[in-house]
Write a protein that holds these residues in place. Structure first.
Motif, PDB file in Angstrom:
ATOM      1  N   PHE A 131       0.798  -1.227   0.096  1.00 62.58           N
ATOM      2  CA  PHE A 131       0.015  -0.050  -0.158  1.00 62.58           C
ATOM      3  C   PHE A 131       0.885   1.261   0.110  1.00 62.58           C
ATOM      4  O   PHE A 131       0.594   2.111  -0.840  1.00 62.58           O
ATOM      5  N   LEU A 132       1.722   1.225   1.012  1.00 61.67           N
ATOM      6  CA  LEU A 132       2.675   2.554   0.885  1.00 61.67           C
ATOM      7  C   LEU A 132       3.344   2.962  -0.283  1.00 61.67           C
ATOM      8  O   LEU A 132       3.619   3.858  -0.821  1.00 61.67           O
ATOM      9  N   ALA A 133       4.074   1.512  -0.913  1.00 62.36           N
ATOM     10  CA  ALA A 133       4.783   1.673  -2.084  1.00 62.36           C
ATOM     11  C   ALA A 133       3.924   2.109  -3.327  1.00 62.36           C
ATOM     12  O   ALA A 133       4.461   2.934  -4.053  1.00 62.36           O
ATOM     13  N   LYS A 134       2.655   1.581  -3.473  1.00 64.14           N
ATOM     14  CA  LYS A 134       2.157   1.687  -4.689  1.00 64.14           C
ATOM     15  C   LYS A 134       1.525   3.405  -4.663  1.00 64.14           C
ATOM     16  O   LYS A 134       1.272   3.946  -5.725  1.00 64.14           O
ATOM     17  N   GLU A 135       1.206   4.002  -3.488  1.00 63.28           N
ATOM     18  CA  GLU A 135       0.852   5.214  -3.278  1.00 63.28           C
ATOM     19  C   GLU A 135       2.097   6.437  -3.801  1.00 63.28           C
ATOM     20  O   GLU A 135       1.638   7.449  -3.916  1.00 63.28           O
ATOM     21  N   CYS A 136       3.191   5.771  -3.767  1.00 67.09           N
ATOM     22  CA  CYS A 136       4.395   6.625  -4.254  1.00 67.09           C
ATOM     23  C   CYS A 136       4.872   6.355  -5.888  1.00 67.09           C
ATOM     24  O   CYS A 136       5.642   7.204  -6.147  1.00 67.09           O
ATOM     25  N   ALA A 137       4.583   5.086  -6.254  1.00 65.12           N
ATOM     26  CA  ALA A 137       4.762   5.002  -7.615  1.00 65.12           C
ATOM     27  C   ALA A 137       4.139   5.851  -8.546  1.00 65.12           C
ATOM     28  O   ALA A 137       3.115   6.475  -8.374  1.00 65.12           O
ATOM     29  N   GLY A 138       4.762   6.169  -9.745  1.00 70.63           N
ATOM     30  CA  GLY A 138       4.434   6.998 -10.876  1.00 70.63           C
ATOM     31  C   GLY A 138       3.249   6.563 -11.510  1.00 70.63           C
ATOM     32  O   GLY A 138       2.840   5.299 -11.741  1.00 70.63           O
ATOM     33  N   LYS A 139       2.550   7.337 -12.366  1.00 75.64           N
ATOM     34  CA  LYS A 139       1.396   6.977 -13.097  1.00 75.64           C
ATOM     35  C   LYS A 139       1.610   7.506 -14.710  1.00 75.64           C
ATOM     36  O   LYS A 139       0.760   7.253 -15.462  1.00 75.64           O
ATOM     37  N   ASP A 140       2.744   8.013 -14.929  1.00 72.76           N
ATOM     38  CA  ASP A 140       3.028   8.517 -16.238  1.00 72.76           C
ATOM     39  C   ASP A 140       3.539   7.263 -16.995  1.00 72.76           C
ATOM     40  O   ASP A 140       4.797   6.755 -16.752  1.00 72.76           O
ATOM     41  N   HIS A 141       2.914   6.675 -17.821  1.00 73.47           N
ATOM     42  CA  HIS A 141       3.288   5.473 -18.628  1.00 73.47           C
ATOM     43  C   HIS A 141       4.356   5.614 -19.680  1.00 73.47           C
ATOM     44  O   HIS A 141       4.904   4.622 -20.188  1.00 73.47           O
ATOM     45  N   ALA A 142       4.753   6.907 -19.835  1.00 68.56           N
ATOM     46  CA  ALA A 142       5.874   7.445 -20.579  1.00 68.56           C
ATOM     47  C   ALA A 142       7.261   6.883 -20.159  1.00 68.56           C
ATOM     48  O   ALA A 142       8.248   6.539 -20.788  1.00 68.56           O
ATOM     49  N   ASN A 143       7.042   6.675 -18.943  1.00 73.10           N
ATOM     50  CA  ASN A 143       8.250   6.440 -17.919  1.00 73.10           C
ATOM     51  C   ASN A 143       7.905   5.142 -16.937  1.00 73.10           C
ATOM     52  O   ASN A 143       7.490   5.161 -16.023  1.00 73.10           O
ATOM     53  N   PHE A 144       8.195   3.909 -17.831  1.00 69.48           N
ATOM     54  CA  PHE A 144       7.683   2.622 -17.206  1.00 69.48           C
ATOM     55  C   PHE A 144       8.369   2.469 -15.788  1.00 69.48           C
ATOM     56  O   PHE A 144       7.538   1.757 -15.023  1.00 69.48           O
ATOM     57  N   LEU A 145       9.675   2.818 -15.684  1.00 67.83           N
ATOM     58  CA  LEU A 145      10.266   2.250 -14.379  1.00 67.83           C
ATOM     59  C   LEU A 145       9.557   2.880 -13.264  1.00 67.83           C
ATOM     60  O   LEU A 145       9.294   2.520 -12.241  1.00 67.83           O
ATOM     61  N   VAL A 146       8.951   3.939 -13.454  1.00 68.78           N
ATOM     62  CA  VAL A 146       8.412   4.725 -12.084  1.00 68.78           C
ATOM     63  C   VAL A 146       6.833   4.309 -12.050  1.00 68.78           C
ATOM     64  O   VAL A 146       6.499   4.677 -10.776  1.00 68.78           O
ATOM     65  N   THR A 147       6.353   3.767 -13.142  1.00 69.83           N
ATOM     66  CA  THR A 147       5.103   3.118 -12.881  1.00 69.83           C
ATOM     67  C   THR A 147       5.160   1.691 -12.139  1.00 69.83           C
ATOM     68  O   THR A 147       3.874   1.222 -12.052  1.00 69.83           O
ATOM     69  N   CYS A 148       6.070   1.231 -11.871  1.00 66.05           N
ATOM     70  CA  CYS A 148       6.233   0.007 -11.315  1.00 66.05           C
ATOM     71  C   CYS A 148       6.730   0.150  -9.674  1.00 66.05           C
ATOM     72  O   CYS A 148       7.318   1.164  -9.266  1.00 66.05           O
TER      73      CYS A 148
END
Length: 346
Positions: A131-148
């Motif tokens: 939960f904590l991690a997914k709230e900090c992950a990115g949502k910009d699908h142009a940058n795959f690494l931060v969406t994970c």
């Protein structure tokens, strides 16, 4: 056969993460019943659990219709009647019949099931760390690494480049893996107790998570081939501040409006100014602003944060640190995790 309505409905509801309303795959908008199991699969998330139905029944039933009927039926106990091409829910007063496609076209075999002896036990707080991690992950699908969410053997990390979190927890992985935020978020709130990894068709990798209820969720995953050192951003210290009471409620009220925005901009703004903390959330129907006293005498700074994460932190932790001179980071430390948000001058 007789089934309790609430128990059968709960099983099917738990399979919803694997559904697709757009029929990405044939029967991906259906529940597939086969060999005593119920399945869903949308190409990236697969779910399965014991169905409670007769082992010999095989068929695909449209999920939205079946769920809607089960939610509306008032009976505590229902009789399920299955036969080739048909799935019926009956009682003394009413009967609902669904068409069941006998031929299973959903490629559930694409996701290789783990061996029974391959499961690795997980910490009780694994789902909370997700939960904590997914709230900090990115949502910009142009940058795959931060969406994970990044899974390491003994920690979970995530960043959207504006904030970073690292949670110390047993993950079961032997080598670092990436799992999409929008997939792994489905583990939140579940009694997850096991992990396994398999290679599916075409060389795809699948991370499997087992709940104590018998539910298994499987996600596409990728190796983290280049080491990303997020921990370096967490090694800082500074002026300690005590959060005032009411920040949790302020975050929840602000989140009522920020949640109207696209998922990548569902954030609330927090400003630290002399002797005050300001919290604001805005959406298409309005906004909520709130200010509270805070013993802060530094220069004005601001940051953006998930309202859910802010509410969770404020609920359980009252201390935070403003780091740097001039301030450039806000840090919160919890039980086994560290969080940093990068500040901007207000």
């Amino acid at each position: 056969m007789l089934l309790r309505r609430d128990e059968f409905l709960a099983k099917l509801e738990s399979l919803r993460p694997g559904l697709s309303s757009k029929e990405i795959l044939e029967q991906s908008a259906s529940f597939v019943f086969q060999s005593g199991q119920a399945y869903t699969f949308n190409g990236e998330v697969a779910c399965r659990c014991p169905s409670g139905l007769e082992i010999g029944f095989q068929g695909a039933v449209r999920a939205d219709k079946l769920l809607n009927v089960l939610r509306k039926r008032p009976e505590e106990e229902l009789e399920i009647v299955t036969k080739p091409g048909s799935f019926s829910i009956t009682s003394k007063e009413r009967s609902t019949e669904f068409h069941a496609e006998e031929e299973i076209k959903l490629p559930v075999s694409y996701v290789q099931a783990p061996d029974p002896d391959s499961w690795t036990s997980l910490d009780d707080n694994f789902a909370e760390a997700v939960f904590l991690a997914k709230e900090c992950a990115g949502k910009d699908h142009a940058n795959f690494l931060v969406t994970c969410v990044h899974l390491h053997p003994h920690r979970i990390e995530a960043t959207d480049t504006c904030q970073v979190i690292c949670c110390e927890v047993t993950t079961g992985v032997e080598k670092p893996l990436l799992v999409r935020r929008d997939s792994i978020k489905h583990l939140v709130g579940l009694p997850i107790d096991g992990y396994s990894l398999t290679q599916g068709a075409g060389g795809a990798s699948w991370a499997h998570y087992r709940a104590s209820t018998g539910l298994v969720l499987s996600f596409s995953c990728w190796p983290l081939e280049t080491e990303v050192n997020l921990a370096k951003h967490l090694e800082c210290s500074g002026i300690s501040l005590k959060l005032p009471k009411g920040v949790k409620l302020a975050a929840e009220l602000a989140g009522e409006f920020s949640s109207e925005n696209p998922i990548e901009t569902n954030l609330v703004r927090v400003d630290l100014v002399k002797n005050k903390i300001l919290i604001e959330g805005a959406g298409i129907t309005g906004c909520h602003r709130e200010k509270k006293k805070l013993d802060y005498l530094g220069p004005p700074v601001s940051f953006y944060m998930s309202p859910k994460l802010l509410a969770d932190i404020a609920d359980r932790y009252t201390e935070l640190q403003v780091c740097g001179n001039p301030p450039d980071r806000l840090k919160v430390e919890g039980d086994g995790w560290k969080y940093v948000s990068f500040l901007t001058r207000a």
